[in-house]
Scaffold this motif. Structure first.
Motif, PDB file in Angstrom:
ATOM      1  N   THR A 107      11.978  26.493  -0.197  1.00 56.62           N
ATOM      2  CA  THR A 107      11.106  27.480   0.414  1.00 56.62           C
ATOM      3  C   THR A 107       9.727  27.502   0.308  1.00 56.62           C
ATOM      4  N   SER A 108       9.318  26.223   0.048  1.00 55.72           N
ATOM      5  CA  SER A 108       7.873  25.915  -0.480  1.00 55.72           C
ATOM      6  C   SER A 108       7.171  25.599   0.932  1.00 55.72           C
ATOM      7  N   GLU A 109       5.932  26.257   0.997  1.00 59.65           N
ATOM      8  CA  GLU A 109       5.144  26.142   2.178  1.00 59.65           C
ATOM      9  C   GLU A 109       4.471  24.681   2.259  1.00 59.65           C
ATOM     10  N   SER A 132       0.913  -1.174   0.045  1.00 59.95           N
ATOM     11  CA  SER A 132       0.068  -0.063   0.032  1.00 59.95           C
ATOM     12  C   SER A 132       0.847   1.091  -0.006  1.00 59.95           C
ATOM     13  N   LEU A 133       0.239   2.594  -0.445  1.00 60.13           N
ATOM     14  CA  LEU A 133       0.826   3.676  -0.397  1.00 60.13           C
ATOM     15  C   LEU A 133       0.147   4.586   0.356  1.00 60.13           C
ATOM     16  N   TYR A 134       0.809   5.383   1.098  1.00 57.24           N
ATOM     17  CA  TYR A 134       0.024   6.390   1.927  1.00 57.24           C
ATOM     18  C   TYR A 134       0.890   7.974   1.776  1.00 57.24           C
ATOM     19  N   GLY A 135       0.200   8.974   1.732  1.00 60.64           N
ATOM     20  CA  GLY A 135       0.866  10.150   1.747  1.00 60.64           C
ATOM     21  C   GLY A 135       0.009  11.034   2.483  1.00 60.64           C
ATOM     22  N   THR A 136       0.703  12.415   2.673  1.00 58.93           N
ATOM     23  CA  THR A 136      -0.153  13.414   3.381  1.00 58.93           C
ATOM     24  C   THR A 136       0.674  14.673   2.580  1.00 58.93           C
ATOM     25  N   LEU A 137      -0.264  15.536   2.353  1.00 58.60           N
ATOM     26  CA  LEU A 137       0.022  17.000   1.775  1.00 58.60           C
ATOM     27  C   LEU A 137      -0.559  18.088   2.606  1.00 58.60           C
ATOM     28  N   GLY A 138       0.269  19.286   2.879  1.00 61.22           N
ATOM     29  CA  GLY A 138      -0.450  20.116   3.648  1.00 61.22           C
ATOM     30  C   GLY A 138       0.656  21.301   3.921  1.00 61.22           C
ATOM     31  N   LEU A 139       0.086  22.172   4.562  1.00 64.45           N
ATOM     32  CA  LEU A 139       1.141  23.448   4.957  1.00 64.45           C
ATOM     33  C   LEU A 139       1.833  23.399   5.983  1.00 64.45           C
ATOM     34  N   ARG A 140       2.994  23.804   6.019  1.00 69.10           N
ATOM     35  CA  ARG A 140       3.761  24.300   7.185  1.00 69.10           C
ATOM     36  C   ARG A 140       3.806  25.681   7.759  1.00 69.10           C
ATOM     37  N   GLY A 141       4.095  26.043   8.889  1.00 68.01           N
ATOM     38  CA  GLY A 141       3.743  27.184   9.188  1.00 68.01           C
ATOM     39  C   GLY A 141       4.842  28.534   8.880  1.00 68.01           C
ATOM     40  N   ARG A 142       6.048  28.000   8.681  1.00 73.10           N
ATOM     41  CA  ARG A 142       7.248  29.086   8.301  1.00 73.10           C
ATOM     42  C   ARG A 142       8.194  28.583   7.589  1.00 73.10           C
TER      43      ARG A 142
END
Lengths: 202, 379
Positions: free
Chosen positions: B146-148, B118-128
């Motif tokens: 430099t990606s958020e 199985s494959l698992y992944g998350t994608l979101g934003l970081r604060g700084r």
């Protein structure tokens, strides 16, 4: 082995849950201890003074970067009289030059060291901003400064030369505008006097 | 003050409350989660439990409240958190101004493949992030992102059955410790499991009803420089007893950092006492700090957390937590102590409200007081 370890750890825990050890501090006041034991775990969290964020240009994730951040960081400062020969360059029509910032430590004088003011929140923003350090750790930093704040043959007094002309570029466009002059480093990352906010180069 | 926000925040993976273990009658975390050690996206069993047993007013815990049926091999979810924090660290510059801010925005997906993969992944934003542009102190330059956008977790798993062996590789927190959701606790923040400090790992383990074993080798992200900066290995063994009312675990972690190697030996325990609907738990870790410099040598650190969670009515958790972090066992005043109170309410499936009160006492230093209220919704 596990059978002996478990009660040992439990005994230590019970003994020390209310505090154990001596009131005397026998830890060496050297950067080789202060960086890995105090600055790296407390300051180099991912969103703060890590390579990933380097808030205010400060990176405490290694002994080398941490020492540089405290003693001899160079910053890009607007200088309309700057020339290419001086290592300056134009950014969006504004001339900027790299110059040494005010060091966060003043060797032999903890009372004049900005880092101590920050750790104690005395006339400066609290650092770390979410949890004050134990007094013993702050005193250890003071003792290190009192001893000259040296490390690996380096001294804060070495910082006077400044960068070589045409200093290394941030090849991928990553950057941090920094100025520590005039008080507390702006840990929100905004510029202080004399520094142009970097345009987004991405 | 915005730094406070970033520091105090950054939630762990949602839904990963270790208090559910034992108190729900379940011993293994992977009965509700896709990850072998729990945490992150919950499976259909976990969603049913959320709808029927864990929320006060019950409802449909399925994806989008059951409006859309996904194929069984594919699962997606999302976590959204907003919070208000008031923090008093006796800072004369920033004071105690309350701040409201987004705390987490993550999408999660999991796809089952043939043969137990199985494959698992998350994608979101970081604060700084480091700001873009040409101004970088030359000495501190590193090729960093430099990606958020941030993927806290992305991993591949081979696990033919929910019981038995597994192998996992990718970015995630190695199985270790109580795995409290709150990253500000010493057993997370000071042992290598702070927010966004997931490492790149290869894990192998074995899950059984009565016990589980996880062995992990880990390394830092050399490309983006986000996450743990250490490399080493982690071992975790847990034994469950008395019809899944008691869990005892031993653990170790060896990490090579800059200027120091850290060797951790720890024990932890959970005991659920059904008649009083209370879970008791504790973790103690002895940390040997082996400094590179002979000037320093080896020092001993102790990190501990202990507390209890009461479940007075369905959907409510009340937790009291004490903590201790003594940086050097030979120096009594090189320590923090902390006392925390948590109120978690899950009124409906997908919804959570949390109130946190925290007092932190650095020996001889200024007390820090924190109040946090958060709202959490997950798809």
């Amino acid at each position: 082995m596990l059978k002996s370890l478990v009660p040992t750890v439990a005994a230590i825990a019970l003994t020390c849950s209310m505090g154990c050890g001596s009131s005397a501090d026998d830890r060496p006041a050297v950067w080789e201890y202060i960086s890995p034991a105090i600055f790296q775990p407390n300051c180099a969290t991912v969103s703060c003074h890590s390579p990933a964020a380097a808030v205010a240009g400060l990176d405490f994730s290694t002994m080398d970067h941490g020492y540089t951040s405290l003693t001899s960081l160079w910053v890009w400062i607007v200088d309309m009289n700057g020339t290419a020969e001086m290592g300056c360059r134009k950014v969006n029509g504004t001339t900027v030059c790299q110059k040494g910032s005010r060091p966060l430590v003043t060797p032999y004088d903890p009372s004049q060291s900005l880092i101590v003011h920050m750790l104690r929140a005395q006339g400066a923003a609290r650092m770390p901003p979410d949890r004050p350090l134990p007094e013993a750790d702050i005193e250890l930093v003071e003792k290190w400064i009192l001893n000259g704040a040296t490390w690996a043959g380096r001294s804060p007094f070495d910082a006077g030369g400044g960068p070589s002309p045409g200093g290394e570029d941030a090849g991928d466009g990553s950057a941090e505008a920094t100025n520590l002059d005039g008080g507390a480093a702006d840990h929100a990352g905004a510029s202080s006097d004399g520094v142009v906010d970097a345009p987004d180069a991405r | 003050m915005s730094m406070l926000v970033v520091l105090a925040l950054g939630a762990s993976d949602a839904n990963a409350y270790p208090q559910w273990q034992l108190s729900t009658g379940l011993g293994r975390c992977n009965q509700c989660h896709y990850a072998p050690d729990g945490g992150g996206l919950i499976n259909s069993y976990g969603r049913d439990a959320d709808g029927d047993e864990l929320s006060t007013f019950q409802g449909n815990g399925a994806f989008l409240h059951g409006l859309v049926a996904l194929p069984s091999f594919f699962a997606i979810g999302a976590d959204l958190r907003g919070a208000l924090v008031v923090e008093d660290v006796q800072d004369p510059i920033h004071g105690t101004t309350p701040h409201v801010f987004p705390m987490q925005a993550d999408l999660e997906a999991r796809a089952a493949l043939p043969a137990g993969f199985s494959l698992y992944g998350t994608l979101g934003l970081r604060g700084r992030v480091r700001t873009g542009g040409p101004f970088v102190p030359t000495q501190n330059y590193q090729p960093i992102s430099t990606s958020e956008l941030i993927s806290r977790e992305h991993w591949a798993l081979w696990q033919p059955e929910s019981l038995g062996p597994y192998v996992r590789a990718g970015r995630y927190f190695a199985p270790f410790g109580l795995r409290l959701a709150e990253h500000i606790t010493y057993i997370r923040r000071d042992l290598g499991f702070n927010v966004l400090e997931e490492s790149y790992n290869i894990s192998a383990g074995y899950l059984f009803n009565e016990w589980e074993l996880h062995l992990t080798a880990f390394a830092p992200d050399f490309v983006r420089h986000i996450g743990s900066r250490e490399k080493g290995f982690v071992g975790y063994f847990e034994r469950r007893l008395f019809d899944d009312t008691v869990a005892l675990a031993g653990q170790t972690r060896y990490a090579i950092g800059d200027g120091v190697e850290k060797f951790i030996l720890g024990v932890l325990a959970k005991v659920y006492v059904a008649p009083i609907k209370t879970l008791f738990f504790g973790e103690v870790d002895s940390v040997q700090l082996m400094f590179d410099s002979p000037l320093v040598g080896t020092r001993e650190q102790l990190v501990a957390a202990y507390g209890l969670t009461v479940f007075p009515v369905r959907g409510v958790m009340l937790t009291a937590l004490g903590e201790r972090n003594q940086l050097d066992l030979a120096v009594r005043d090189s320590a923090w102590s902390a006392a925390n109170a948590f109120f978690n309410w899950f009124p409906y499936p997908h919804c959570e409200m949390q109130l946190v009160g925290r007092l932190e006492f650095p020996a001889g230093g200024d007390t820090a007081k924190t109040f946090l209220a958060q709202l959490h919704y997950f798809l």
